[in-house]
Design a protein around this motif. Structure first.
Motif, short mmCIF file in Angstrom:
data_model
loop_
_atom_site.label_atom_id
_atom_site.label_comp_id
_atom_site.label_asym_id
_atom_site.label_seq_id
_atom_site.Cartn_x
_atom_site.Cartn_y
_atom_site.Cartn_z
N LEU A 42 99.49 -50.75 17.19
CA LEU A 42 98.69 -50.58 18.40
C LEU A 42 98.05 -51.89 18.85
CD1 LEU A 42 96.89 -47.23 17.48
CD2 LEU A 42 98.79 -47.54 19.07
N ASN A 43 98.45 -53.00 18.20
CA ASN A 43 97.90 -54.33 18.53
C ASN A 43 96.39 -54.39 18.34
OD1 ASN A 43 100.41 -55.47 19.20
ND2 ASN A 43 100.29 -54.66 21.29
N ILE A 44 95.89 -53.64 17.37
CA ILE A 44 94.47 -53.67 17.03
C ILE A 44 94.28 -54.62 15.85
CG2 ILE A 44 92.49 -52.32 16.23
CD1 ILE A 44 93.71 -49.89 17.57
N GLU A 45 93.38 -55.57 16.00
CA GLU A 45 93.16 -56.56 14.94
C GLU A 45 92.53 -55.88 13.73
OE1 GLU A 45 90.91 -60.84 14.19
OE2 GLU A 45 90.86 -59.88 16.15
N VAL A 46 93.13 -56.07 12.57
CA VAL A 46 92.64 -55.46 11.32
C VAL A 46 91.62 -56.39 10.69
CG1 VAL A 46 93.30 -54.57 9.06
CG2 VAL A 46 94.87 -54.33 10.99
N ALA A 47 90.43 -55.84 10.39
CA ALA A 47 89.35 -56.65 9.79
C ALA A 47 89.76 -57.11 8.40
CB ALA A 47 88.06 -55.84 9.74
N SER A 48 89.22 -58.26 8.02
CA SER A 48 89.60 -58.86 6.74
C SER A 48 89.20 -57.98 5.55
CB SER A 48 88.95 -60.24 6.60
OG SER A 48 87.54 -60.16 6.68
N ASP A 49 88.08 -57.21 5.68
CA ASP A 49 87.68 -56.37 4.55
C ASP A 49 88.67 -55.23 4.32
OD1 ASP A 49 86.99 -55.27 6.96
OD2 ASP A 49 85.06 -54.46 6.32
N PHE A 50 89.35 -54.75 5.38
CA PHE A 50 90.38 -53.74 5.19
C PHE A 50 91.59 -54.35 4.46
CE2 PHE A 50 88.01 -51.52 8.43
CZ PHE A 50 88.25 -50.17 8.17
N ILE A 51 91.95 -55.59 4.84
CA ILE A 51 93.09 -56.25 4.19
C ILE A 51 92.77 -56.53 2.73
CG2 ILE A 51 94.56 -58.30 4.24
CD1 ILE A 51 94.07 -58.48 7.23
N LEU A 52 91.52 -56.97 2.45
CA LEU A 52 91.12 -57.23 1.07
C LEU A 52 91.16 -55.96 0.24
CD1 LEU A 52 89.98 -59.14 -1.09
CD2 LEU A 52 87.69 -58.66 -0.20
N THR A 53 90.69 -54.83 0.82
CA THR A 53 90.72 -53.56 0.08
C THR A 53 92.15 -53.11 -0.16
OG1 THR A 53 88.61 -52.92 1.09
CG2 THR A 53 89.92 -51.17 0.09
N ALA A 54 93.03 -53.32 0.81
CA ALA A 54 94.45 -52.97 0.63
C ALA A 54 95.05 -53.78 -0.52
CB ALA A 54 95.22 -53.21 1.92
N ALA A 55 94.71 -55.07 -0.58
CA ALA A 55 95.20 -55.91 -1.67
C ALA A 55 94.66 -55.43 -3.01
CB ALA A 55 94.81 -57.37 -1.42
N THR A 56 93.39 -55.00 -3.03
CA THR A 56 92.79 -54.48 -4.26
C THR A 56 93.50 -53.20 -4.72
OG1 THR A 56 90.64 -55.39 -3.62
CG2 THR A 56 90.65 -53.69 -5.34
N LEU A 57 93.82 -52.32 -3.79
CA LEU A 57 94.54 -51.09 -4.13
C LEU A 57 95.92 -51.40 -4.69
CD1 LEU A 57 93.61 -48.86 -1.05
CD2 LEU A 57 92.82 -48.55 -3.38
N MET A 58 96.61 -52.38 -4.10
CA MET A 58 97.93 -52.76 -4.60
C MET A 58 97.84 -53.34 -6.00
SD MET A 58 99.96 -51.85 -2.21
CE MET A 58 101.45 -52.61 -2.80
N ARG A 59 96.77 -54.13 -6.24
CA ARG A 59 96.59 -54.70 -7.58
C ARG A 59 96.35 -53.59 -8.61
NH1 ARG A 59 92.06 -56.12 -10.32
NH2 ARG A 59 90.77 -55.79 -8.45
N ILE A 60 95.52 -52.60 -8.26
CA ILE A 60 95.25 -51.49 -9.17
C ILE A 60 96.54 -50.70 -9.41
CG2 ILE A 60 93.97 -49.33 -9.45
CD1 ILE A 60 91.73 -50.58 -7.81
#
Length: 249
Positions: A42-60
């Motif tokens: 939808l061309n909505i800019e994703v906030a960095s804290d959402f990206i960081l949390t996604a990375a944390t979930l992938m690490r877990i």
């Protein structure tokens, strides 16, 4: 719709009535990443804290796929989800206090402000002769203020900064690539994948995709020839199912 990444995670947990102390990390990670991908479409800019949390979930998720178990000093098994659960519980506690604070704010806004507040502030200023402070300024005081400002500026410049790099890989895409290679060749060596994706990040995503597919029983693994090499094969009873899935796509 959501005030932050933890608000989104709590939404998934409460919607599906999941146990917050036993989060199905594979399911939550898939839904969380899917939500971010919808925002990007939808061309909505994703906030960095959402990206960081996604990375944390992938690490877990990656830690839970690996057979190695971490233990604390007392020998107890460490759950990779423990830190995430604590953050969610803290966020939920503060979120529950928001309605009460909002009610207090509405009550305060409904009160009438004092009409003579500016006049009283002016009286206090006149009584303490604030306007004469500029007359007491000296070059020494100005230099001291300048020094404090420069020290604060230097601290801000040296403060650690987090840079988020978006790589051209996803575990879902690499999983499809590997499945297609296995179906086309029947047997694919991991060294062949390294030749196809020689960069370090590509190898990491391919390895995580292989672990993911092993858990889903979509592929099999045999010991290969050479140092640290193995062969990826079709999983027994899964070849027909996977082929139908890829054809449908």
């Amino acid at each position: 719709m959501f005030e932050g990444p933890f608000d989104l995670l709590l939404f998934f947990i409460e919607r599906d009535e999941l146990d917050i102390h036993d989060i199905p990390i594979f399911r939550i990670t898939t839904e969380f990443v899917g939500y971010l991908q919808q925002l990007e479409q939808l061309n909505i800019e994703v906030a960095s804290d959402f990206i960081l949390t996604a990375a944390t979930l992938m690490r877990i998720k990656a830690k839970m796929l690996l057979p190695r178990v971490e233990k604390d000093e007392e020998g107890n098994e460490i759950d990779p989800r423990e830190e995430l659960v604590q953050h969610l519980l803290e966020y939920k506690k503060y979120k529950s206090a928001v309605p009460s604070l909002s009610e207090m704010e509405d009550q305060r806004m409904a009160q009438e402000s004092r009409g003579n507040i500016h006049h009283e502030l002016q009286q206090i200023a006149n009584a303490n002769h604030f306007e004469y402070e500029l007359q007491d300024l000296s070059l020494y005081k100005i230099m001291r203020v300048f020094e404090k400002v420069m020290v604060r500026f230097e601290e801000e410049q040296n403060r650690p900064k987090h840079t988020v790099i978006q790589y051209p890989y996803t575990i879902e895409e690499q999983r499809d690539v590997i499945l297609r290679m296995v179906l086309a060749r029947n047997r694919v060596a991991f060294s062949k994948l390294i030749e196809e994706f020689p960069d370090k990040i590509g190898m990491i995503f391919n390895f995580l995709a292989i672990l993911d597919m092993l858990q889903l029983n979509q592929i099999g693994v045999e010991v290969g020839e050479g140092f640290n090499d193995f062969i990826i094969t079709e999983a027994e009873g899964q070849a027909t199912q996977v082929t139908q899935l890829l054809v449908a796509e």
